[in-house]
Motif scaffolding. Structure first.
Motif, PDB file in Angstrom:
ATOM      1  N   ALA A 146       0.989  -1.309  -0.128  1.00 50.17           N
ATOM      2  CA  ALA A 146      -0.057   0.281  -0.116  1.00 50.17           C
ATOM      3  C   ALA A 146       0.900   1.293   0.015  1.00 50.17           C
ATOM      4  N   VAL A 147       1.690   1.227   0.760  1.00 47.54           N
ATOM      5  CA  VAL A 147       2.737   2.482   0.875  1.00 47.54           C
ATOM      6  C   VAL A 147       3.524   2.789  -0.441  1.00 47.54           C
ATOM      7  N   LYS A 148       4.232   1.750  -0.929  1.00 53.31           N
ATOM      8  CA  LYS A 148       5.069   1.976  -2.161  1.00 53.31           C
ATOM      9  C   LYS A 148       4.082   2.009  -3.479  1.00 53.31           C
ATOM     10  N   ALA A 149       2.838   1.478  -3.276  1.00 56.97           N
ATOM     11  CA  ALA A 149       2.075   1.706  -4.566  1.00 56.97           C
ATOM     12  C   ALA A 149       1.464   3.107  -4.400  1.00 56.97           C
ATOM     13  N   LYS A 150       1.111   3.516  -3.423  1.00 51.34           N
ATOM     14  CA  LYS A 150       0.652   4.931  -3.338  1.00 51.34           C
ATOM     15  C   LYS A 150       1.712   5.993  -3.633  1.00 51.34           C
ATOM     16  N   LYS A 151       3.139   5.761  -3.451  1.00 52.38           N
ATOM     17  CA  LYS A 151       4.095   6.696  -3.885  1.00 52.38           C
ATOM     18  C   LYS A 151       4.187   6.629  -5.369  1.00 52.38           C
ATOM     19  N   LEU A 152       4.169   5.269  -5.812  1.00 53.29           N
ATOM     20  CA  LEU A 152       4.455   5.128  -7.505  1.00 53.29           C
ATOM     21  C   LEU A 152       3.323   5.866  -8.176  1.00 53.29           C
ATOM     22  N   PHE A 153       2.165   5.711  -7.634  1.00 53.10           N
ATOM     23  CA  PHE A 153       0.980   6.432  -8.577  1.00 53.10           C
ATOM     24  C   PHE A 153       0.948   7.880  -8.373  1.00 53.10           C
ATOM     25  N   GLN A 154       1.480   8.446  -7.121  1.00 53.35           N
ATOM     26  CA  GLN A 154       1.433   9.731  -6.932  1.00 53.35           C
ATOM     27  C   GLN A 154       2.775  10.259  -7.901  1.00 53.35           C
ATOM     28  N   ALA A 155       3.710   9.483  -8.197  1.00 48.64           N
ATOM     29  CA  ALA A 155       4.633  10.074  -9.063  1.00 48.64           C
ATOM     30  C   ALA A 155       4.183  10.124 -10.427  1.00 48.64           C
ATOM     31  N   LEU A 156       3.169   9.376 -10.765  1.00 49.31           N
ATOM     32  CA  LEU A 156       2.606   9.359 -12.063  1.00 49.31           C
ATOM     33  C   LEU A 156       1.690  10.603 -12.212  1.00 49.31           C
ATOM     34  N   ARG A 157       1.052  10.776 -11.023  1.00 47.62           N
ATOM     35  CA  ARG A 157       0.031  12.200 -11.199  1.00 47.62           C
ATOM     36  C   ARG A 157       1.066  13.204 -11.373  1.00 47.62           C
ATOM     37  N   GLU A 158       2.132  13.229 -10.528  1.00 42.83           N
ATOM     38  CA  GLU A 158       2.769  14.599 -10.674  1.00 42.83           C
ATOM     39  C   GLU A 158       3.724  14.589 -11.773  1.00 42.83           C
ATOM     40  N   ASP A 159       3.751  13.622 -12.665  1.00 46.09           N
ATOM     41  CA  ASP A 159       4.527  13.307 -13.794  1.00 46.09           C
ATOM     42  C   ASP A 159       6.116  13.560 -13.559  1.00 46.09           C
ATOM     43  N   LYS A 160       6.418  12.710 -12.548  1.00 44.44           N
ATOM     44  CA  LYS A 160       7.748  12.325 -12.257  1.00 44.44           C
ATOM     45  C   LYS A 160       8.305  11.238 -12.588  1.00 44.44           C
ATOM     46  N   PRO A 161       9.585  10.990 -13.126  1.00 46.04           N
ATOM     47  CA  PRO A 161      10.112   9.758 -13.531  1.00 46.04           C
ATOM     48  C   PRO A 161      10.395   8.883 -12.244  1.00 46.04           C
ATOM     49  N   LEU A 162      10.288   7.400 -12.564  1.00 46.72           N
ATOM     50  CA  LEU A 162      10.418   6.387 -11.328  1.00 46.72           C
ATOM     51  C   LEU A 162      11.991   6.041 -11.204  1.00 46.72           C
ATOM     52  N   ALA A 163      12.598   5.744 -12.434  1.00 41.85           N
ATOM     53  CA  ALA A 163      13.791   5.211 -12.465  1.00 41.85           C
ATOM     54  C   ALA A 163      14.973   6.117 -12.212  1.00 41.85           C
ATOM     55  N   VAL A 164      16.040   5.649 -11.384  1.00 45.43           N
ATOM     56  CA  VAL A 164      16.988   6.458 -11.427  1.00 45.43           C
ATOM     57  C   VAL A 164      18.295   5.915 -12.443  1.00 45.43           C
ATOM     58  N   ARG A 165      18.828   6.668 -13.145  1.00 44.40           N
ATOM     59  CA  ARG A 165      19.922   6.302 -14.140  1.00 44.40           C
ATOM     60  C   ARG A 165      21.051   5.543 -13.377  1.00 44.40           C
ATOM     61  N   ALA A 166      21.256   4.175 -13.752  1.00 41.29           N
ATOM     62  CA  ALA A 166      22.369   3.484 -13.258  1.00 41.29           C
ATOM     63  C   ALA A 166      23.617   4.270 -13.406  1.00 41.29           C
ATOM     64  N   PRO A 167      24.661   4.015 -12.266  1.00 43.68           N
ATOM     65  CA  PRO A 167      25.857   4.546 -12.625  1.00 43.68           C
ATOM     66  C   PRO A 167      26.650   3.801 -13.619  1.00 43.68           C
ATOM     67  N   ALA A 168      27.694   4.614 -14.135  1.00 44.10           N
ATOM     68  CA  ALA A 168      28.479   3.506 -15.202  1.00 44.10           C
ATOM     69  C   ALA A 168      29.067   2.520 -14.864  1.00 44.10           C
ATOM     70  N   ALA A 169      29.052   1.463 -15.690  1.00 40.04           N
ATOM     71  CA  ALA A 169      29.408  -0.199 -15.388  1.00 40.04           C
ATOM     72  C   ALA A 169      30.895   0.107 -14.660  1.00 40.04           C
TER      73      ALA A 169
END
Length: 499
Positions: free
Chosen positions: A348-371
């Motif tokens: 419930a907590v994580k799902a709420k944050k995910l869908f809030q990010a969609l509503r606020e038009d924010k990216p979900l993933a963080v670019r991974a550091p160089a290998a």
């Protein structure tokens, strides 16, 4: 070089099956499929419709208007009230249905599509296009998600129902597109702007129309139910073989969760193929692709020429690198409900944050550091994000349990964050106990704890137990074939396609 396959359809619309290439399924007798082994849907919806809209920006208004007339229309927003407020960007609900009644008998035999069509949906995807048109987020909603369907009238019997708990895929069976939209909006708080629906007939023809899709596999993928048989390496899949790839769910113990990862991987690969070859900016090729899927497409009345052109322009030059994929965070993958059975309960907590990010038009993933900036992660069968771990300190060293818990969480494991002391504090070798039903998860965890002992404990449940011993040296980084990054397990599209 990738293995090459012939198209499953010689020409769009004829549906004639061709002999399978090197990635064919196992030889021998093919047992008939039972009712509960029907194909699971998901990305074929996204691919069929994404292909349709991706090229709209490069095609003239007149041509798009002509193509629009071939789309079957549905009104999923009829009489809907008390809807969520709109956010930024555009939200599309993509639904896949079982359309095996539209394919030939030869194709049913070739791709193991026996049985009657269920006229249902098993997987739903919520696609968010950012307001600036530079990013798309694809969120898979597990078909067995625990859901509470709003009060409605059953479209099959006319019976009026009060709100009641069900599995998410039951929304379509009971109330069609309208009830599906209402249920998803109720669960996510995200307002759906457009509804797009397709079956796998359009999916197969679409893949063939773009010339097939390249997929690389880090481990063998074999499913005797669908006939999928891919060795390690790079493969060029035609429509029928792509169908096997995305509907296979008997490749390991992760079932639908693993299947959704493969579906998302295919979405990224298809986008890469379509945009890389300029298929969708070529009016002739675009018309071939569009005509292949229009017969299997249903969309809301508001998704017309203007919307197709605007979305096409926003996606012009769109690549897999600009997309991100995730599934709803799961709290309990086997949540029992009386009269329904085992369901997938969201966190419930994580799902709420995910869908809030969609509503606020924010990216979900963080670019991974160089290998080069960090050690290479070992590839495991089950993503660490899907593995729940309770850590115990089996040594007299204070704080070691907390240290191991933090290290496992840093590489992605879903630890409790509250390590305990083991009953014995003189353990020499680190011990992992697990329920035999989750043996692949246990092996994936063991890869992060080199030298640890694995011990099966029937009835333990889905949580792995790690008792840290005196031999503990380090926690190694591991990742699934489709590496997850970010708080929601989101992956960037360029991290799940072949290099």
């Amino acid at each position: 070089m990738p293995q090459q396959y012939r198209p499953s359809h010689p020409t769009p619309g004829k549906g004639a099956a061709r002999r399978r290439g090197p990635a064919a399924g196992p030889h021998g007798t093919r047992r008939p499929r039972t009712q509960d082994e029907r194909p699971r849907w998901g990305m074929r919806v996204a691919t069929g419709l994404s292909v349709l809209v991706l090229g709209a920006g490069g095609i003239g208004h007149a041509l798009v208007t002509q193509l629009e007339t071939g789309i079957d229309r549905v009104d999923p927003f009829k009489d809907m009230k008390n809807r969520p407020t709109g956010g930024h960007g555009l939200n599309l609900l993509l639904v896949g249905t079982d359309g095996r009644d539209k394919i030939t008998a030869a194709e049913k035999k070739e791709y193991r599509l026996g049985g009657a069509p269920c006229h249902c949906t098993d997987t739903i995807m919520l696609v968010h296009l950012s307001a600036d048109g530079r990013r798309a987020t694809v969120v898979s909603l597990p078909r067995d998600s625990y859901a509470e369907i709003p009060a409605h009238t059953d479209r099959n019997t006319g019976t009026t129902h009060t709100a009641h708990p069900v599995k998410l895929n039951a929304a379509y069976a009971e109330g069609g597109p309208t009830l599906t939209v209402r249920t998803v909006e109720h669960m996510t708080g995200v307002k759906i702007d457009h509804y797009l629906e397709a079956d796998f007939t359009g999916f197969m023809k679409t893949v063939d129309a773009v010339g097939g899709v390249e997929i690389c596999t880090a481990r063998p993928l074999k499913d005797s139910y669908t006939g999928l048989d891919l060795p390690v390496g790079t493969h060029e899949l035609n429509g029928g073989q792509a169908l096997q790839f995305v509907r296979s769910r008997h490749i390991g113990g992760d079932a639908d969760l693993g299947r959704m990862q493969r579906q998302q991987k295919f979405v990224a690969a298809l986008i890469e193929r379509a945009t890389g070859r300029g298929v969708l900016l070529n009016p002739v090729k675009f018309q071939q692709v569009a005509s292949s899927v229009l017969g299997a497409v249903r969309a809301d009345q508001g998704f017309g020429t203007e919307q197709m052109l605007n979305l096409g322009k926003a996606l012009r030059g769109f690549t897999a690198a600009s997309s991100e994929f995730t599934s709803v965070p799961v709290g309990d993958p086997s949540f029992p409900v009386k009269g329904i059975g085992s369901t997938v309960k969201w966190d419930a907590v994580k799902a709420k944050k995910l869908f809030q990010a969609l509503r606020e038009d924010k990216p979900l993933a963080v670019r991974a550091p160089a290998a080069a900036a960090r050690p290479k992660a070992a590839v495991v069968d089950v993503a660490p994000q899907q593995i729940r771990v309770q850590v115990y300190n089996g040594t007299p060293t204070d704080g070691l349990g907390q240290q191991v818990d933090a290290a496992l969480r840093a590489t992605g494991f879903d630890t409790t964050g509250a390590p305990l002391n083991a009953s014995s504090r003189d353990l020499g070798r680190t011990l992992i106990t697990y329920d035999p039903r989750w043996d692949r998860s246990a092996k994936s965890l063991a890869a992060a704890l080199p030298g640890s002992e694995l011990r099966a404990v029937p009835g333990q449940g889905g949580t792995m137990r790690v008792s840290v011993g005196a031999d503990h040296d380090q926690v190694l980084r591991v990742r699934a074939e489709s590496p997850h990054t970010g708080e929601f397990g989101a992956v960037r599209g360029d991290e799940v396609v072949c290099p």
